[in-house]
Design a protein around this motif. Structure first.
Motif, PDB file in Angstrom:
ATOM      1  N   MET A   1       0.801  -0.980   0.249  1.00  0.00           N
ATOM      2  CA  MET A   1      -0.215  -0.144  -0.442  1.00  0.00           C
ATOM      3  C   MET A   1       0.806   1.340  -0.171  1.00  0.00           C
ATOM      4  SD  MET A   1      -2.948   0.796   3.009  1.00  0.00           S
ATOM      5  CE  MET A   1      -4.008   0.247   2.708  1.00  0.00           C
ATOM      6  N   ALA A   2       0.774   1.822  -0.707  1.00  0.00           N
ATOM      7  CA  ALA A   2       1.079   3.455  -1.036  1.00  0.00           C
ATOM      8  C   ALA A   2       1.138   3.932   0.322  1.00  0.00           C
ATOM      9  CB  ALA A   2       1.110   3.914  -2.403  1.00  0.00           C
ATOM     10  N   LYS A   3       2.441   4.660   0.576  1.00  0.00           N
ATOM     11  CA  LYS A   3       1.826   5.260   1.984  1.00  0.00           C
ATOM     12  C   LYS A   3       2.079   7.493   1.329  1.00  0.00           C
ATOM     13  CE  LYS A   3       4.603   3.337   5.041  1.00  0.00           C
ATOM     14  NZ  LYS A   3       5.484   2.942   6.266  1.00  0.00           N
ATOM     15  N   ILE A   4       0.998   7.894   1.598  1.00  0.00           N
ATOM     16  CA  ILE A   4       1.345   9.933   1.663  1.00  0.00           C
ATOM     17  C   ILE A   4       1.643  10.363   3.192  1.00  0.00           C
ATOM     18  CG2 ILE A   4      -0.524  11.409   1.352  1.00  0.00           C
ATOM     19  CD1 ILE A   4      -2.746   9.954  -0.181  1.00  0.00           C
ATOM     20  N   LEU A   5       2.691  10.876   2.826  1.00  0.00           N
ATOM     21  CA  LEU A   5       3.620  11.717   4.381  1.00  0.00           C
ATOM     22  C   LEU A   5       2.496  13.028   4.054  1.00  0.00           C
ATOM     23  CD1 LEU A   5       4.783  11.828   6.582  1.00  0.00           C
ATOM     24  CD2 LEU A   5       6.523  12.949   5.032  1.00  0.00           C
ATOM     25  N   ILE A   6       2.000  13.553   5.165  1.00  0.00           N
ATOM     26  CA  ILE A   6       1.035  14.533   5.555  1.00  0.00           C
ATOM     27  C   ILE A   6       2.296  15.439   6.756  1.00  0.00           C
ATOM     28  CG2 ILE A   6      -0.582  16.321   6.650  1.00  0.00           C
ATOM     29  CD1 ILE A   6      -2.686  14.265   6.282  1.00  0.00           C
ATOM     30  N   ALA A   7       3.168  16.189   6.199  1.00  0.00           N
ATOM     31  CA  ALA A   7       4.341  17.037   6.384  1.00  0.00           C
ATOM     32  C   ALA A   7       3.793  18.120   6.738  1.00  0.00           C
ATOM     33  CB  ALA A   7       5.848  16.971   5.614  1.00  0.00           C
ATOM     34  N   THR A   8       3.480  18.671   7.541  1.00  0.00           N
ATOM     35  CA  THR A   8       3.412  20.150   7.906  1.00  0.00           C
ATOM     36  C   THR A   8       3.398  20.821   9.137  1.00  0.00           C
ATOM     37  OG1 THR A   8       1.340  18.802   8.295  1.00  0.00           O
ATOM     38  CG2 THR A   8       0.518  20.523   6.861  1.00  0.00           C
ATOM     39  N   GLU A   9       4.782  21.678   9.076  1.00  0.00           N
ATOM     40  CA  GLU A   9       4.962  22.820  10.022  1.00  0.00           C
ATOM     41  C   GLU A   9       3.924  23.380  10.674  1.00  0.00           C
ATOM     42  OE1 GLU A   9       6.668  26.289  11.584  1.00  0.00           O
ATOM     43  OE2 GLU A   9       6.060  26.301  10.239  1.00  0.00           O
ATOM     44  N   LYS A  10       3.328  23.996  10.017  1.00  0.00           N
ATOM     45  CA  LYS A  10       2.493  24.850  10.185  1.00  0.00           C
ATOM     46  C   LYS A  10       0.764  23.410  10.476  1.00  0.00           C
ATOM     47  CE  LYS A  10       0.482  27.955   8.102  1.00  0.00           C
ATOM     48  NZ  LYS A  10       0.710  28.935   6.906  1.00  0.00           N
ATOM     49  N   PRO A  11       0.613  22.554  11.065  1.00  0.00           N
ATOM     50  CA  PRO A  11      -1.532  21.360  10.967  1.00  0.00           C
ATOM     51  C   PRO A  11      -1.984  21.681  10.601  1.00  0.00           C
ATOM     52  CG  PRO A  11       0.572  21.332  13.181  1.00  0.00           C
ATOM     53  CD  PRO A  11       0.855  22.741  12.641  1.00  0.00           C
ATOM     54  N   PHE A  12      -2.821  21.418   9.701  1.00  0.00           N
ATOM     55  CA  PHE A  12      -3.974  21.596   8.720  1.00  0.00           C
ATOM     56  C   PHE A  12      -4.894  21.507  10.236  1.00  0.00           C
ATOM     57  CE2 PHE A  12      -2.420  19.326   5.353  1.00  0.00           C
ATOM     58  CZ  PHE A  12      -2.926  20.470   4.641  1.00  0.00           C
ATOM     59  N   ALA A  13      -5.960  22.176  10.133  1.00  0.00           N
ATOM     60  CA  ALA A  13      -7.268  21.443  11.330  1.00  0.00           C
ATOM     61  C   ALA A  13      -7.838  19.927  11.118  1.00  0.00           C
ATOM     62  CB  ALA A  13      -8.566  22.610  11.341  1.00  0.00           C
ATOM     63  N   LYS A  14      -8.072  19.861  12.299  1.00  0.00           N
ATOM     64  CA  LYS A  14      -8.197  18.001  12.971  1.00  0.00           C
ATOM     65  C   LYS A  14      -9.111  17.700  11.557  1.00  0.00           C
ATOM     66  CE  LYS A  14      -9.023  14.637  15.172  1.00  0.00           C
ATOM     67  NZ  LYS A  14      -9.846  13.802  14.292  1.00  0.00           N
ATOM     68  N   VAL A  15     -10.705  18.352  11.383  1.00  0.00           N
ATOM     69  CA  VAL A  15     -11.369  17.987  10.141  1.00  0.00           C
ATOM     70  C   VAL A  15     -10.339  17.711   8.745  1.00  0.00           C
ATOM     71  CG1 VAL A  15     -13.615  18.420  10.858  1.00  0.00           C
ATOM     72  CG2 VAL A  15     -12.421  20.185   9.923  1.00  0.00           C
TER      73      VAL A  15
END
Ligand code: 3PG
Length: 306
Positions: A1-15
């Protein structure tokens, strides 16, 4: 299964993260999360075994591409991709995309939040001015510029725009007055809002001579990039022209010097333009869909390093 990394020094809202996961999992992709990282080493470790990345203003340079041996695609959840080294991406065979328009309204609304704050003297109790009837100049008529124009009409502002890459007729068809140069925009307008990307052509282009053309009491608002400002020159001009105000969503390198101007300058502590739940959901989920379509059908719509 391919992996997507969400790399956010300033995070997204949880939703938004939940929305990204839902899209990814439906497409058979796994999501891993690196939020609020403080060291580049954390990013370099996290990219080692991922096929895709979703980022914001996170700096993705040659070293990151070198460390990301399996990486096929990076999607910048947002408009500006000056934080990604496109040449290095291409050299590593990585597709880079953005998600144009997805966070534009959030940025445009902040323009007016900052403008009201500025013309009301940063809420210091003294009589300020209104936006109604003032001439607003929009520099670059892209997705954000268009939203700014739309909202400005609700304030009954007189709206002007200049965009070197957008025909005057397209601007005028929105009921906005197209001017023929950047100089003319600054000469005519009491308020100028910047929406140019940071490119070789625009870097440091907002300088002493240009801003110096603004009429008395001019307000410059920057929700674009700090790189487009010639900071020493703007500072010098504002020291000489005590009628000018500068409000920015991208803290200048020389923030401390601008603060010395006393009551004519404001910067958000961290870029806040796109920092709404709605913008995070729109841009984050769009990024997830783009990655899913890329892996499923090889779709490269929105690729910026073609
Ligand atoms: C953009 O280019 O989309 C905006 O500047 C927002 O950037 P951010 O995702 O870092 O808030």
């Amino acid at each position: 299964m391919a992996k997507i990394l969400i790399a956010t020094e300033k995070p997204f809202a949880k939703v938004a993260v939940d929305g990204i996961k839902e899209v990814a999992e439906t497409a058979g992709l796994e999501v891993v999360l690196l939020e609020k990282y403080t060291e580049k080493a954390q990013l370099l470790a996290a990219v080692a075994d991922v096929e895709a990345m979703i980022i914001r203003s996170d700096k993705i340079d040659n070293e990151v591409f070198d460390a990301a041996k399996n990486l096929k695609i990076v999607v910048r959840a947002g408009a500006g991709y000056d934080n990604v080294d496109l040449e290095a991406a291409t050299a590593h065979g990585v597709v880079v995309m953005n998600t144009p328009g997805q966070n534009s309204n959030a940025v445009a609304e902040l323009v007016f939040g900052m403008l009201v704050f500025a013309v009301r003297n940063f809420y210091n109790g003294k009589a300020g001015t209104e936006l109604k009837g003032k001439k607003l100049g929009i520099l670059a008529y892209g997705n954000v510029g268009r939203r700014v124009a739309h909202i400005a009409k609700g304030f009954d502002m007189d709206v002007y725009a200049y965009d070197a890459y957008c025909p005057a007729a397209a601007i005028e068809s929105d009921g906005v007055k197209a001017v023929s140069s950047q100089d003319e925009l600054f000469e005519q307008c009491e308020v100028v809002s910047l929406h140019i990307p940071a490119t070789a052509e625009t870097r440091q282009s907002i300088n002493y001579a240009l801003v110096g053309k603004m009429p008395k009491g001019g307000v410059l608002v920057n929700t674009a990039r700090k790189e487009v400002i010639n900071e020493p020159e703007l500072l010098k001009l504002m020291q000489e022209r005590t009628d000018l105000k500068y409000v920015t969503d991208i803290m200048p390198e020389t923030d401390a010097d601008f603060r010395m101007l006393g009551g004519r300058y404001f910067s958000t502590p961290k870029k806040m333009g796109a920092q709404t739940a709605e913008a995070n959901i729109n841009a984050g989920v769009a990024a997830a869909h783009q990655i899913a379509a890329f892996f499923k059908d090889g779709c490269t719509k929105y690729q910026v390093n073609k």
